[in-house]
Design a protein around this motif. Structure first.
Motif, PDB file in Angstrom:
ATOM      1  N   ILE B 251     -50.586  83.577  -8.624  1.00 42.64           N
ATOM      2  CA  ILE B 251     -50.567  84.468  -9.788  1.00 42.64           C
ATOM      3  C   ILE B 251     -51.522  85.638  -9.548  1.00 42.64           C
ATOM      4  O   ILE B 251     -52.648  85.448  -9.094  1.00 42.64           O
ATOM      5  CB  ILE B 251     -50.972  83.694 -11.061  1.00 42.64           C
ATOM      6  N   GLY B 252     -51.019  86.843  -9.826  1.00 46.53           N
ATOM      7  CA  GLY B 252     -51.848  88.031  -9.624  1.00 46.53           C
ATOM      8  C   GLY B 252     -51.646  88.705  -8.284  1.00 46.53           C
ATOM      9  O   GLY B 252     -52.078  89.840  -8.088  1.00 46.53           O
ATOM     10  N   SER B 253     -51.010  88.010  -7.339  1.00 48.08           N
ATOM     11  CA  SER B 253     -50.736  88.643  -6.048  1.00 48.08           C
ATOM     12  C   SER B 253     -49.580  89.623  -6.202  1.00 48.08           C
ATOM     13  O   SER B 253     -48.804  89.544  -7.150  1.00 48.08           O
ATOM     14  CB  SER B 253     -50.393  87.587  -4.984  1.00 48.08           C
ATOM     15  N   GLY B 254     -49.452  90.546  -5.266  1.00 49.58           N
ATOM     16  CA  GLY B 254     -48.367  91.515  -5.330  1.00 49.58           C
ATOM     17  C   GLY B 254     -47.046  90.889  -4.917  1.00 49.58           C
ATOM     18  O   GLY B 254     -46.987  89.763  -4.439  1.00 49.58           O
ATOM     19  N   GLY B 255     -45.981  91.674  -5.109  1.00 50.43           N
ATOM     20  CA  GLY B 255     -44.677  91.210  -4.678  1.00 50.43           C
ATOM     21  C   GLY B 255     -43.775  90.805  -5.810  1.00 50.43           C
ATOM     22  O   GLY B 255     -44.062  91.075  -6.992  1.00 50.43           O
ATOM     23  N   LEU B 256     -42.716  90.125  -5.440  1.00 45.44           N
ATOM     24  CA  LEU B 256     -41.636  89.818  -6.377  1.00 45.44           C
ATOM     25  C   LEU B 256     -40.882  88.607  -5.841  1.00 45.44           C
ATOM     26  O   LEU B 256     -40.555  88.557  -4.660  1.00 45.44           O
ATOM     27  CB  LEU B 256     -40.692  91.035  -6.436  1.00 45.44           C
ATOM     28  N   LEU B 257     -40.648  87.636  -6.699  1.00 48.13           N
ATOM     29  CA  LEU B 257     -39.881  86.455  -6.283  1.00 48.13           C
ATOM     30  C   LEU B 257     -38.800  86.246  -7.325  1.00 48.13           C
ATOM     31  O   LEU B 257     -39.095  85.877  -8.469  1.00 48.13           O
ATOM     32  CB  LEU B 257     -40.816  85.247  -6.183  1.00 48.13           C
ATOM     33  N   ASN B 258     -37.557  86.538  -6.939  1.00 47.37           N
ATOM     34  CA  ASN B 258     -36.461  86.350  -7.893  1.00 47.37           C
ATOM     35  C   ASN B 258     -35.205  85.887  -7.155  1.00 47.37           C
ATOM     36  O   ASN B 258     -35.231  85.645  -5.939  1.00 47.37           O
ATOM     37  CB  ASN B 258     -36.223  87.640  -8.705  1.00 47.37           C
ATOM     38  N   VAL B 259     -34.115  85.754  -7.894  1.00 54.09           N
ATOM     39  CA  VAL B 259     -32.878  85.233  -7.295  1.00 54.09           C
ATOM     40  C   VAL B 259     -32.393  86.158  -6.177  1.00 54.09           C
ATOM     41  O   VAL B 259     -31.886  85.700  -5.151  1.00 54.09           O
ATOM     42  CB  VAL B 259     -31.802  85.051  -8.399  1.00 54.09           C
ATOM     43  N   ALA B 260     -32.586  87.473  -6.347  1.00 56.13           N
ATOM     44  CA  ALA B 260     -32.112  88.418  -5.328  1.00 56.13           C
ATOM     45  C   ALA B 260     -32.912  88.284  -4.035  1.00 56.13           C
ATOM     46  O   ALA B 260     -32.334  88.272  -2.936  1.00 56.13           O
ATOM     47  CB  ALA B 260     -32.204  89.849  -5.864  1.00 56.13           C
ATOM     48  N   THR B 261     -34.241  88.168  -4.125  1.00 58.53           N
ATOM     49  CA  THR B 261     -35.040  88.033  -2.887  1.00 58.53           C
ATOM     50  C   THR B 261     -34.705  86.708  -2.195  1.00 58.53           C
ATOM     51  O   THR B 261     -34.653  86.631  -0.970  1.00 58.53           O
ATOM     52  CB  THR B 261     -36.561  88.121  -3.149  1.00 58.53           C
TER      53      THR B 261
END
Lengths: 101, 449
Positions: B251-261
């Protein structure tokens, strides 16, 4: 419209084979991708870059197509003379394809 | 450890040059049980073999020491166990280097395991005539072979963890198997429960490129922006005993984790999604589905698998000549025409030394070096453009000539070429073959501080 408007893509390399996943932003538009983005169309788009056959795998539940491009990396990452020996940019070049509106 | 509870695995590196800070954040805040570093490309192995031949204390990932200096104390104090293939061509020397870091930090009771047995060069040489019948390409390269390494599976890493290793250092192991091993160890999964092993391989496959799951290699603004990429965090998998898995990041780190990635990474370096071959199982990703279960939190299900192959993949690396390269820039009015003239001069010059179309590339960076598509016409009036000439040669002297010829365009070529670059590198060719599983005998050895 361009494929880039409808989908995102990523290349991977194994030996002289490049695979490119194409994933619809909106799964409702996947039938259009599945109809228009055939293996033949992809082969034609890449012209002489891809020497071998192109195979397509369909993952409709993910809104995704996976293209496997044989003899696409100039002999493979190590011996290719290409600036982009991994073929990483090929995914973006594929998104340049024009589709009917 | 209680086998009934979930196990948490972090991806600490996706390639040998990867950033170190995300792994530190994972160790400090990820509530991990295991931290895995994938650091070994196909070419890296051949280079490491050459290093080891020159110096028996080398031949492993040079960044291993820096990684361990940053992480060993933190991981040991939090009971996080480390698995890495950074041993490359010399897992024993790599394990010794880990122990040296531990001793320097006065870290007691650290148990380090080295996994070897992937080097099958002696076997391939011994049975060369048989292998040549199956792989005729071996005939031409036999005298130039540098290394032959099999892709090991999870088994020896499981054995090392079962015996209490805090750190497991391997050579060539299939990337996802590095992550499967802690799951098999923790949950006591059967080595023949193919659907379950397929689920474990899915976990490994999604984690093995680290940041590529958490928004790295994804941003294409404005359509797909990724927040705070300069502080991109690496992924964590929380796995249950039945192979159910949820991916997240600190939590708080950069980036993105979602269904598309996750969907992009699912198909990364995959051919037939129903048959992803690993030494441990032929995994089936064709039924995988993702579900967003929270911010930067995705659940995956639906992976399966069938029985493991009888043969193991081996990559034979060999000396394959040289590549010489030269570059020169042109700018301002008529830059494109001057660069094309320079390319024409180079073709004529290099034809004279026997370099034809098959092994020579003359191209303009910014115009047609990557996008050599038939339907893209060359940009008519680029503001600046860079000539690139590259060629394959048998010997290093001919390769050096390429850059010399490009550099000579300074005083012999079109007007105002600038910024010459020239380089030569040895080409390491790779030939994949397969060997019967039974001839590959992994070994695990232990040392303690």
């Amino acid at each position: 419209m361009r494929l880039h408007d409808l989908a995102h893509a990523r290349s991977g390399d194994k030996g002289d084979i490049c695979n490119i996943s194409v994933v619809a932003w909106d799964i409702a538009e996947f039938p259009l991708l599945e109809r228009e983005l055939t293996a033949e169309r992809v082969q034609q788009h890449f012209g002489t870059i891809v020497a071998g056959p192109v195979h397509r795998y369909v993952l409709a539940h993910l809104g995704a197509l996976n293209f496997v491009l044989h003899h696409a990396l100039g002999g493979g990452v190590n011996r290719s003379l290409s600036l982009d020996a991994h073929g990483k940019c090929l995914a973006s070049l594929l998104l340049d394809i024009e589709l009917p509106d | 450890m209680n086998a009934a509870r979930c196990v948490r695995i972090g991806a600490g590196a996706g390639f040998s040059g990867d950033r170190i800070e995300p792994a530190v954040a994972l160790a400090e805040q990820g509530n991990l049980d295991f931290l895995v570093f994938e650091c070994l490309a196909e070419r890296t192995m051949a280079l490491a073999q050459q290093e080891r031949l020159k110096d028996p204390a080398r031949g492993f990932d040079p960044r291993l020491v820096a990684r361990m200096q940053a992480l060993l104390m933190k991981c040991k104090s939090k009971h996080i166990r480390i698995v890495t293939n950074a041993g490359a061509a010399n897992p024993h020397a790599a394990a010794e280097a880990v122990l040296t870091v531990a001793r320097t930090s006065r870290l007691a009771d650290l148990k380090v395991a080295a996994v070897t047995g992937d080097d099958v060069l002696a076997h391939v040489r011994q049975y060369m005539s048989e292998y040549k019948q199956k792989y005729p390409a071996l005939e031409a390269i036999e005298s130039r072979i540098i290394s032959a390494n099999a892709y090991l599976g999870a088994d020896p890493i499981v054995a090392a963890l079962d015996d209490g290793a805090d750190v497991v250092v391997t050579g060539r192991v299939a990337d996802p198997s590095l992550f499967l091993a802690p799951l098999v160890h923790h949950f006591r999964w059967s080595s023949e429960d193919w659907p379950l092993l397929g689920k474990g391989i899915l976990v490994g496959h999604l984690l093995e490129c680290a940041g590529q799951l958490t928004g790295g290699y994804f941003a294409d603004p404005p359509r797909s922006p990724v927040p705070n990429m300069a502080e991109l965090g690496f992924p964590i998998a929380e796995v249950g005993h039945d192979g159910t898995v949820t991916f997240s990041k600190v939590i708080g780190s950069g980036g993105l984790l979602n269904v598309a990635t996750c969907t992009e990474q699912l198909l990364y370096e995959v051919h037939d999604p129903a048959r992803y071959v690993t030494p441990d199982v032929v995994a089936d990703f064709s039924g995988v589905r993702f579900e967003q279960t929270g911010e930067d939190q995705v659940r995956a299900r639906g992976a399966s698998g069938s029985s493991r192959p009888d043969h193991l993949k081996v990559v034979v690396a060999y000396r394959d000549g040289y590549i010489g390269e030269g570059q020169l820039s042109y700018a301002g009015p008529n830059a494109g025409a001057r660069a094309r003239l320079a390319a024409q001069i180079m073709r004529e010059r290099l034809q004279g030394i026997g370099l034809g179309d098959d092994n020579l590339r003359c191209e303009l960076i910014g115009v047609d070096s990557v996008a050599r598509l038939p339907q893209v016409s060359a940009v008519s009036a680029p503001r600046e453009v860079r000539l690139r000439v590259a060629a394959r040669t048998a010997d290093p002297l001919s390769a050096a000539l390429i850059g010399d010829e490009v550099e000579a365009l300074y005083t012999n070529g079109p007007a105002a070429g600038g910024g010459a670059f020239k380089g030569v590198r040895e080409v390491i060719g790779l030939l994949p073959i397969s060997v019967p599983r039974h001839i590959v005998q992994p070994r695990v050895t232990f040392e303690m501080t």
